[in-house]
Write a protein that holds these residues in place. Sequence first.
Motif, PDB file in Angstrom:
ATOM      1  N   LYS A 186      -4.696   0.122   2.635  1.00  0.00           N
ATOM      2  CA  LYS A 186      -5.452  -0.926   3.330  1.00  0.00           C
ATOM      3  C   LYS A 186      -6.740  -1.259   2.580  1.00  0.00           C
ATOM      4  N   GLU A 187      -7.406  -0.245   2.066  1.00  0.00           N
ATOM      5  CA  GLU A 187      -8.633  -0.452   1.298  1.00  0.00           C
ATOM      6  C   GLU A 187      -8.340  -1.233   0.010  1.00  0.00           C
ATOM      7  N   GLU A 201      -5.778  -3.287  -0.496  1.00  0.00           N
ATOM      8  CA  GLU A 201      -5.447  -4.664  -0.110  1.00  0.00           C
ATOM      9  C   GLU A 201      -6.714  -5.480   0.087  1.00  0.00           C
ATOM     10  N   ARG A 202      -7.715  -4.858   0.716  1.00  0.00           N
ATOM     11  CA  ARG A 202      -8.990  -5.540   0.953  1.00  0.00           C
ATOM     12  C   ARG A 202      -9.735  -5.779  -0.361  1.00  0.00           C
ATOM     13  N   LEU A 203      -9.860  -4.741  -1.183  1.00  0.00           N
ATOM     14  CA  LEU A 203     -10.624  -4.841  -2.433  1.00  0.00           C
ATOM     15  C   LEU A 203     -10.045  -5.850  -3.411  1.00  0.00           C
ATOM     16  N   PHE A 204      -8.722  -5.883  -3.520  1.00  0.00           N
ATOM     17  CA  PHE A 204      -8.068  -6.744  -4.504  1.00  0.00           C
ATOM     18  C   PHE A 204      -7.515  -8.034  -3.888  1.00  0.00           C
ATOM     19  N   GLU A 205      -7.826  -8.259  -2.596  1.00  0.00           N
ATOM     20  CA  GLU A 205      -7.391  -9.460  -1.875  1.00  0.00           C
ATOM     21  C   GLU A 205      -5.872  -9.651  -1.982  1.00  0.00           C
ATOM     22  N   LEU A 206      -5.149  -8.597  -1.675  1.00  0.00           N
ATOM     23  CA  LEU A 206      -3.689  -8.612  -1.739  1.00  0.00           C
ATOM     24  C   LEU A 206      -3.092  -9.002  -0.393  1.00  0.00           C
ATOM     25  N   ILE A 207      -1.864  -9.454  -0.438  1.00  0.00           N
ATOM     26  CA  ILE A 207      -1.126  -9.749   0.785  1.00  0.00           C
ATOM     27  C   ILE A 207      -0.560  -8.432   1.307  1.00  0.00           C
TER      28      ILE A 207
END
Length: 75
Positions: A61-62, A64-70
């Motif tokens: 989850k972190e 996904e947030r840091l790298f702006e992933l889907i």
Amino acid sequence: IRQIAFRYLKLLKWDKTAYYRIYEHKDKDHQHFHIILLRTQFDGKNIDEKFFKKRSMTACKEIERLFELIPAPKH
């Protein structure tokens, strides 16, 4: 991909304690990778696997947030 994989290992605090391999796959329509991690650390002790799934999901989850992933779909 390498940057994401290394961040995952760092979040789990395994980046400097054990041997691992990162394999990028291109067999699907999306980029993804697999991490193979040996449980035995450099000092001969085993990695503590308590709460691995929970810690792994938190790290994902972190990332996904840091790298702006889907986010991956839930199964």
